[in-house]
Design a protein around this motif. Structure first.
Motif, PDB file in Angstrom:
ATOM      1  N   ALA A  45     -14.953 -42.690  52.499  1.00  0.00           N
ATOM      2  CA  ALA A  45     -15.930 -41.609  52.395  1.00  0.00           C
ATOM      3  C   ALA A  45     -15.274 -40.379  51.789  1.00  0.00           C
ATOM      4  O   ALA A  45     -14.046 -40.234  51.824  1.00  0.00           O
ATOM      5  CB  ALA A  45     -16.490 -41.285  53.781  1.00  0.00           C
ATOM      6  N   ARG A 171     -14.893 -44.289  57.232  1.00  0.00           N
ATOM      7  CA  ARG A 171     -16.319 -44.550  57.160  1.00  0.00           C
ATOM      8  C   ARG A 171     -16.667 -46.027  57.301  1.00  0.00           C
ATOM      9  O   ARG A 171     -17.717 -46.393  57.850  1.00  0.00           O
ATOM     10  CB  ARG A 171     -16.860 -43.998  55.834  1.00  0.00           C
ATOM     11  CG  ARG A 171     -18.319 -44.337  55.530  1.00  0.00           C
ATOM     12  CD  ARG A 171     -19.265 -43.682  56.487  1.00  0.00           C
ATOM     13  NE  ARG A 171     -20.598 -44.274  56.399  1.00  0.00           N
ATOM     14  CZ  ARG A 171     -21.584 -43.991  57.233  1.00  0.00           C
ATOM     15  NH1 ARG A 171     -21.392 -43.103  58.199  1.00  0.00           N
ATOM     16  NH2 ARG A 171     -22.758 -44.556  57.117  1.00  0.00           N
ATOM     17  N   GLU A 175     -19.891 -49.700  58.507  1.00  0.00           N
ATOM     18  CA  GLU A 175     -20.499 -50.494  57.438  1.00  0.00           C
ATOM     19  C   GLU A 175     -20.536 -51.947  57.905  1.00  0.00           C
ATOM     20  O   GLU A 175     -19.487 -52.584  58.049  1.00  0.00           O
ATOM     21  CB  GLU A 175     -19.679 -50.368  56.152  1.00  0.00           C
ATOM     22  CG  GLU A 175     -19.616 -48.958  55.577  1.00  0.00           C
ATOM     23  CD  GLU A 175     -20.938 -48.495  55.021  1.00  0.00           C
ATOM     24  OE1 GLU A 175     -21.818 -49.366  54.772  1.00  0.00           O
ATOM     25  OE2 GLU A 175     -21.108 -47.291  54.836  1.00  0.00           O
ATOM     26  N   ARG A 219     -28.921 -39.880  64.105  1.00  0.00           N
ATOM     27  CA  ARG A 219     -28.232 -39.363  62.922  1.00  0.00           C
ATOM     28  C   ARG A 219     -28.654 -40.081  61.651  1.00  0.00           C
ATOM     29  O   ARG A 219     -28.650 -39.501  60.565  1.00  0.00           O
ATOM     30  CB  ARG A 219     -26.715 -39.487  63.088  1.00  0.00           C
ATOM     31  CG  ARG A 219     -26.144 -38.497  64.060  1.00  0.00           C
ATOM     32  CD  ARG A 219     -24.661 -38.659  64.302  1.00  0.00           C
ATOM     33  NE  ARG A 219     -23.884 -39.126  63.165  1.00  0.00           N
ATOM     34  CZ  ARG A 219     -22.560 -39.072  63.120  1.00  0.00           C
ATOM     35  NH1 ARG A 219     -21.880 -38.577  64.141  1.00  0.00           N
ATOM     36  NH2 ARG A 219     -21.911 -39.522  62.067  1.00  0.00           N
ATOM     37  N   GLY A 220     -28.954 -41.370  61.782  1.00  0.00           N
ATOM     38  CA  GLY A 220     -29.399 -42.131  60.628  1.00  0.00           C
ATOM     39  C   GLY A 220     -28.292 -42.677  59.747  1.00  0.00           C
ATOM     40  O   GLY A 220     -28.577 -43.375  58.771  1.00  0.00           O
ATOM     41  N   ASP A 221     -27.028 -42.346  60.040  1.00  0.00           N
ATOM     42  CA  ASP A 221     -25.927 -42.814  59.193  1.00  0.00           C
ATOM     43  C   ASP A 221     -24.992 -43.763  59.932  1.00  0.00           C
ATOM     44  O   ASP A 221     -23.887 -44.042  59.473  1.00  0.00           O
ATOM     45  CB  ASP A 221     -25.136 -41.630  58.646  1.00  0.00           C
ATOM     46  CG  ASP A 221     -24.491 -40.785  59.752  1.00  0.00           C
ATOM     47  OD1 ASP A 221     -24.890 -40.937  60.923  1.00  0.00           O
ATOM     48  OD2 ASP A 221     -23.597 -39.976  59.433  1.00  0.00           O
TER      49      ASP A 221
END
Length: 343
Positions: A45, A171, A175, A219-221
């Motif tokens: 990231a 990050r 994933e 948060r959506g991430d």
């Protein structure tokens, strides 16, 4: 006149949050020469430091490619890539006849784990998995009591493995394709490995799991699970319940912890793998302080892998595959809401 033999160790990838600590540790060891390569930082990231820049910060020599690092002729390598990228690096090391210490989990699927074990077996090289908690004096005291019969037959184990959300540093941990999941695959394998050792390979017969993303869903991430509960039944009749999560507050002085309560017929044994600390409060900074002391588990693990030091062995690839089978069954259970039976 010859000097002390030097073990040449390569660090493959800086993806994992432990990679920097391993590289520093190796660089400070007598009789060890270390070199790192991190040519695949594309999942990083913005703001994450990888590659040659990170190696320079660590003060570790750097190779631009994995081919260059293997041409250097390492005796052993430590694989710290994203979980889904473990297999090709382990197989490459095996093809070069190099022993491997692979970050946990061994892979993202049992099938990849089995292929890695077979590749290393065919090449005649060692495959170990980075589970430093096996070296905890607290765990070893519990193991000694169980194996000596002090506690009697183990009936149940209640465990917790909680930490901070690692996506702040790397990050790829959130994933799904690179990590293989979230907190379940990240934190379950540590405790499953301890019980694999405690019960001397006694198989798991059933798995039940529930997961959620209550903590970070808004948060959506963070598209993976961040907490859950796991129940395992072993062939010896013992039952494990595990609370796993990325629930540690971001600014807490400790990254997390691993604790277990082992209930036997005659005694209850309790351990906290990371509780060798002095606790206090910083008035100027207005925050809690935890100052660790005692042995460094990573160093004990690394010395056992490199030099065979100590009385505790590093987790082998077979145990890594058994942990992956439990994780795979746990995801199946969480997806269906049903208990999954293992052969």
């Amino acid at each position: 006149m010859t000097g002390t033999p030097v073990v040449k160790v390569g660090v493959l990838s800086f993806a994992h949050v432990h990679a920097g600590g391993f590289a520093r540790l190796l660089a400070g060891m007598d009789g060890v020469e270390v070199r790192a390569a991190d040519p695949d930082p594309d999942p990083a990231a913005p703001g994450e430091v990888r590659g040659a820049e990170f190696a320079a910060r660590l003060g570790v020599p750097y190779a631009d490619t994995y081919e260059e690092l293997f041409a250097w002729g390492p005796d052993k390598v430590v694989v710290c890539a994203e979980n889904a990228r473990h297999r090709p690096l382990v197989e490459r090391a095996a093809a070069h006849g190099v022993d491997v210490l692979c970050e946990k989990p061994l892979a993202t699927t049992p099938e990849d784990g089995v292929a890695m074990v077979e590749a290393c077996r065919a090449a005649g090289v060692r495959l170990a998995v980075a589970h430093p908690v096996r070296f905890s004096p607290a765990y070893l005291a519990v193991r000694d009591a169980v194996r000596a019969g002090t506690a009697g037959e183990v009936l149940a184990v209640a465990a917790a493995n909680n930490g901070y959300l690692p996506a702040g540093r790397r990050r790829w941990f959130v994933e799904p394709l690179l990590a293989g999941g979230g907190a379940l695959i990240d934190h379950t394998v540590h405790v499953v490995d301890l019980l694999d050792d405690l019960f001397e390979g006694c198989p798991v017969t059933s798995v039940y799991a529930q997961t959620n993303n209550v903590l970070y869903g808004a948060r959506g991430d963070v598209p993976v699970e961040t907490a859950g509960l796991l129940t395992l039944t072993y062939a010896n009749g013992a039952v494990l319940t595990l609370d796993f999560s990325w629930s540690q507050p971001r600014h807490h002085p400790a990254w997390g912890g691993l604790s277990m309560r082992v209930v036997g017929e005659r005694a209850v044994l309790e351990m906290d793998a990371f509780d060798q600390k002095v606790f206090g409060f910083d008035e100027r900074g207005r925050r809690g302080v935890e100052i660790p002391y005692g042995v460094g588990l990573d160093e004990l693990m690394m010395r056992a892998f490199l030099f065979g030091e100590g009385d505790v062995g590093v987790t082998d690839g077979g145990a890594g595959v058994r942990a992956l089978r439990v994780v795979s069954a746990a995801y199946a259970s969480a997806g269906t809401g049903r208990t999954v039976r293992l052969p």
